[in-house]
Motif scaffolding. Structure first.
Motif, PDB file in Angstrom:
ATOM      1  N   ASN A 121       0.779  -1.240   0.000  1.00  0.00           N
ATOM      2  CA  ASN A 121       0.000   0.000   0.000  1.00  0.00           C
ATOM      3  C   ASN A 121       0.807   1.285   0.000  1.00  0.00           C
ATOM      4  N   THR A 122       2.134   1.204  -0.014  1.00  0.00           N
ATOM      5  CA  THR A 122       2.950   2.422   0.031  1.00  0.00           C
ATOM      6  C   THR A 122       2.969   3.109  -1.330  1.00  0.00           C
ATOM      7  N   TYR A 123       2.721   4.409  -1.323  1.00  0.00           N
ATOM      8  CA  TYR A 123       2.643   5.198  -2.550  1.00  0.00           C
ATOM      9  C   TYR A 123       4.028   5.514  -3.116  1.00  0.00           C
ATOM     10  N   ASP A 124       4.952   5.911  -2.262  1.00  0.00           N
ATOM     11  CA  ASP A 124       6.302   6.289  -2.697  1.00  0.00           C
ATOM     12  C   ASP A 124       6.997   5.079  -3.309  1.00  0.00           C
ATOM     13  N   ASP A 125       7.639   5.269  -4.458  1.00  0.00           N
ATOM     14  CA  ASP A 125       8.332   4.144  -5.096  1.00  0.00           C
ATOM     15  C   ASP A 125       9.826   4.122  -4.788  1.00  0.00           C
ATOM     16  N   ASN A 126      10.280   5.036  -3.931  1.00  0.00           N
ATOM     17  CA  ASN A 126      11.691   5.054  -3.538  1.00  0.00           C
ATOM     18  C   ASN A 126      11.776   5.078  -2.011  1.00  0.00           C
ATOM     19  N   TYR A 127      11.480   3.941  -1.402  1.00  0.00           N
ATOM     20  CA  TYR A 127      11.462   3.860   0.058  1.00  0.00           C
ATOM     21  C   TYR A 127      12.188   2.614   0.534  1.00  0.00           C
ATOM     22  N   GLN A 128      12.582   2.646   1.779  1.00  0.00           N
ATOM     23  CA  GLN A 128      13.159   1.471   2.418  1.00  0.00           C
ATOM     24  C   GLN A 128      12.415   1.209   3.726  1.00  0.00           C
ATOM     25  N   ILE A 129      12.446  -0.031   4.167  1.00  0.00           N
ATOM     26  CA  ILE A 129      11.909  -0.401   5.469  1.00  0.00           C
ATOM     27  C   ILE A 129      13.070  -0.847   6.343  1.00  0.00           C
ATOM     28  N   ILE A 130      13.211  -0.208   7.494  1.00  0.00           N
ATOM     29  CA  ILE A 130      14.240  -0.611   8.461  1.00  0.00           C
ATOM     30  C   ILE A 130      13.508  -1.236   9.645  1.00  0.00           C
ATOM     31  N   ILE A 131      13.722  -2.518   9.856  1.00  0.00           N
ATOM     32  CA  ILE A 131      13.023  -3.231  10.928  1.00  0.00           C
ATOM     33  C   ILE A 131      13.982  -3.437  12.095  1.00  0.00           C
ATOM     34  N   ILE A 132      13.594  -2.916  13.250  1.00  0.00           N
ATOM     35  CA  ILE A 132      14.391  -3.068  14.465  1.00  0.00           C
ATOM     36  C   ILE A 132      13.784  -4.204  15.286  1.00  0.00           C
ATOM     37  N   ASN A 133      14.523  -5.288  15.380  1.00  0.00           N
ATOM     38  CA  ASN A 133      14.068  -6.449  16.148  1.00  0.00           C
ATOM     39  C   ASN A 133      14.672  -6.364  17.548  1.00  0.00           C
ATOM     40  N   ASN A 134      13.816  -6.103  18.531  1.00  0.00           N
ATOM     41  CA  ASN A 134      14.272  -5.912  19.911  1.00  0.00           C
ATOM     42  C   ASN A 134      14.498  -7.248  20.632  1.00  0.00           C
ATOM     43  N   ASN A 135      15.342  -8.091  20.011  1.00  0.00           N
ATOM     44  CA  ASN A 135      15.719  -9.381  20.608  1.00  0.00           C
ATOM     45  C   ASN A 135      14.503 -10.289  20.820  1.00  0.00           C
ATOM     46  N   SER A 136      13.685 -10.412  19.772  1.00  0.00           N
ATOM     47  CA  SER A 136      12.514 -11.289  19.839  1.00  0.00           C
ATOM     48  C   SER A 136      12.940 -12.739  20.058  1.00  0.00           C
ATOM     49  N   THR A 137      12.108 -13.474  20.759  1.00  0.00           N
ATOM     50  CA  THR A 137      12.439 -14.874  21.086  1.00  0.00           C
ATOM     51  C   THR A 137      11.480 -15.856  20.421  1.00  0.00           C
ATOM     52  N   ASP A 138      10.548 -15.365  19.605  1.00  0.00           N
ATOM     53  CA  ASP A 138       9.659 -16.269  18.879  1.00  0.00           C
ATOM     54  C   ASP A 138      10.223 -16.496  17.482  1.00  0.00           C
ATOM     55  N   GLY A 139       9.407 -16.609  16.469  1.00  0.00           N
ATOM     56  CA  GLY A 139       9.902 -16.861  15.120  1.00  0.00           C
ATOM     57  C   GLY A 139      10.228 -15.611  14.334  1.00  0.00           C
ATOM     58  N   THR A 140      10.324 -14.471  15.005  1.00  0.00           N
ATOM     59  CA  THR A 140      10.563 -13.202  14.309  1.00  0.00           C
ATOM     60  C   THR A 140      11.876 -13.212  13.539  1.00  0.00           C
ATOM     61  N   ARG A 141      12.950 -13.646  14.165  1.00  0.00           N
ATOM     62  CA  ARG A 141      14.276 -13.610  13.525  1.00  0.00           C
ATOM     63  C   ARG A 141      14.277 -14.433  12.236  1.00  0.00           C
ATOM     64  N   LYS A 142      13.686 -15.621  12.276  1.00  0.00           N
ATOM     65  CA  LYS A 142      13.642 -16.479  11.090  1.00  0.00           C
ATOM     66  C   LYS A 142      12.839 -15.823   9.975  1.00  0.00           C
ATOM     67  N   TYR A 143      11.695 -15.230  10.330  1.00  0.00           N
ATOM     68  CA  TYR A 143      10.871 -14.547   9.331  1.00  0.00           C
ATOM     69  C   TYR A 143      11.622 -13.381   8.699  1.00  0.00           C
ATOM     70  N   LEU A 144      12.306 -12.596   9.523  1.00  0.00           N
ATOM     71  CA  LEU A 144      13.018 -11.430   9.012  1.00  0.00           C
ATOM     72  C   LEU A 144      14.171 -11.832   8.099  1.00  0.00           C
ATOM     73  N   ASP A 145      14.854 -12.929   8.414  1.00  0.00           N
ATOM     74  CA  ASP A 145      15.941 -13.418   7.557  1.00  0.00           C
ATOM     75  C   ASP A 145      15.419 -13.773   6.171  1.00  0.00           C
ATOM     76  N   LEU A 146      14.259 -14.420   6.110  1.00  0.00           N
ATOM     77  CA  LEU A 146      13.659 -14.772   4.817  1.00  0.00           C
ATOM     78  C   LEU A 146      13.192 -13.519   4.086  1.00  0.00           C
ATOM     79  N   LEU A 147      12.655 -12.574   4.847  1.00  0.00           N
ATOM     80  CA  LEU A 147      12.132 -11.341   4.261  1.00  0.00           C
ATOM     81  C   LEU A 147      13.226 -10.526   3.592  1.00  0.00           C
ATOM     82  N   VAL A 148      14.347 -10.392   4.248  1.00  0.00           N
ATOM     83  CA  VAL A 148      15.420  -9.540   3.735  1.00  0.00           C
ATOM     84  C   VAL A 148      16.076 -10.151   2.506  1.00  0.00           C
ATOM     85  N   ASP A 149      16.045 -11.471   2.380  1.00  0.00           N
ATOM     86  CA  ASP A 149      16.607 -12.124   1.198  1.00  0.00           C
ATOM     87  C   ASP A 149      15.791 -11.837  -0.054  1.00  0.00           C
ATOM     88  N   LYS A 150      14.510 -11.530   0.127  1.00  0.00           N
ATOM     89  CA  LYS A 150      13.620 -11.327  -1.014  1.00  0.00           C
ATOM     90  C   LYS A 150      13.429  -9.859  -1.373  1.00  0.00           C
TER      91      LYS A 150
END
Length: 374
Positions: A121-150
């Motif tokens: 839904n983002t309108y701007d076509d020149n943007y980045q997303i910076i995700i700060i993971n505050n040491n999550s202990t669930d499946g967040t780290r695994k999801y973010l690793d897959l996300l950043v590869d794509k």
């Protein structure tokens, strides 16, 4: 190649020990003493790989600019082009128009849905997303690793401990290379073109220092409490009335479930105060803005759904003796005042009825919205 590796090590060493970050005479002298074969080996693919391997060792934008300028002295333009097109360069140094800083701690399903809504839904076509993971202990780290590869425009920063809201967001802000920044919680879903009016208002008025969207759940006038069962129902009902409303209005508080800023303004006001832990950071930042006679605006053309009490937890504001509240009152020499709205719902019939007038009262709060003139 070995000489070249030594050169990079020498560059990094001098840069790290140079307080001014701009004196490279020693490096230039070192390069002048190398034989002419150094130019030729820039054509070897291995050199490009060495550049990429060492790119993350450059600490900031100024260092990168000098790094690339030195390459130009002894290299070919295609090497520079390849570096700028690389994933490593995009994630660390590419200049974007907009950076979206998303903070998360556990609750991976919320984070995933939030990110997907931003990407869709983002309108701007020149943007980045910076995700700060505050040491999550669930499946967040695994999801973010897959996300950043794509996604080349997504950068992940994994903290080794839960640093809380202010410290976490500040880490994200300090990693932005953009003119504009949106801070957003992971327990949100963004509506269509949600960023468009937020950034447009900042571009068109220098006195506007923070812009927030309309939402279903917040502690100030941005809350539009329409009866609904699921987020899509809220988005649909609001879209039916949005065009009848003015575009924006000034508010006397700041709700940081989602907020847009100029990066230079965040720096000018010295970021979020890290003495707070999960509460009062937005009230404090509002006081900073007010102190320099600037404005906080709510855009009625941007909609972000907010589940609430997920990003930092639901008990941050409940303790009467809350240390954040005490710190706020001592810092600003004033009693803290809640901006929370009543829980009354606006139904579709009530909204329709109020539209028959030139103004309608909003959420039992002392704010009247003008209808747009035909």
């Amino acid at each position: 190649i070995n000489k070249f590796k030594n050169f990079i090590d020498y560059f990094i060493e001098i840069y790290e020990n140079d307080n001014n970050k701009n004196n490279y005479k020693d490096i230039l002298k070192f390069m002048d003493n190398l034989d002419g074969g150094l130019k030729e080996i820039f054509y070897i693919k291995k050199i490009y790989e060495i550049y990429i391997e060492n790119l993350n060792r450059i600490p900031d934008q100024k260092g990168l600019d000098n790094y690339l300028n030195l390459i130009k002295l002894y290299g070919e333009n295609y090497v520079i082009k390849e570096i700028r097109n690389s994933k490593e360069y995009s994630k660390k140094f590419k200049k974007y128009n907009l950076s979206i800083v998303l903070l998360c701690f556990n609750n991976v399903s919320y984070t995933k849905n939030c990110v997907e809504s931003i990407l869709s839904n983002t309108y701007d076509d020149n943007y980045q997303i910076i995700i700060i993971n505050n040491n999550s202990t669930d499946g967040t780290r695994k999801y973010l690793d897959l996300l950043v590869d794509k996604n080349n425009n997504i950068k992940i920063i994994n903290n080794t401990e839960n640093l809380g809201f202010a410290k976490g967001m500040n880490i994200g802000i300090k990693n932005c290379y953009s003119d504009y920044v949106i801070l957003i919680n992971n327990d949100t879903l963004v509506g269509k073109d949600w960023d468009k009016s937020l950034i447009s208002l900042l571009k068109n008025n220098k006195r506007f220092y923070a812009i927030t969207p309309i939402t279903n759940n917040s502690g100030n006038q941005s809350r539009f409490n329409i009866k609904h069962n699921i987020p899509d129902e809220f988005f649909n009902k609001y879209s039916e009335i949005k065009d009848k409303l003015i575009s924006h209005f000034e508010t006397d508080s700041l709700a940081l479930f989602c907020g847009a800023f100029r990066l230079k303004d965040l720096k000018r006001l010295n970021y979020l105060d890290e003495n707070y832990l999960n509460g009062w950071e937005d009230d404090d930042f509002f006081e900073k803005i007010k102190q320099i006679k600037k404005k906080v605006i709510i855009s009625l053309e941007s909609v972000v759904y907010h589940f609430g009490s997920v990003t930092v937890g639901e008990n941050a504001y409940k303790d009467i003796k809350n240390k954040n509240k005490i710190y706020f009152e001592n810092k600003w020499n004033k009693k803290w005042k809640s901006h929370h709205l009543p829980n009354s719902l606006i139904t579709e019939n009530e909204v329709s009825l109020k539209y028959k007038k030139n103004y309608f009262k909003f959420n039992n709060y002392n704010i009247n919205f003008k209808l747009k003139k035909k």
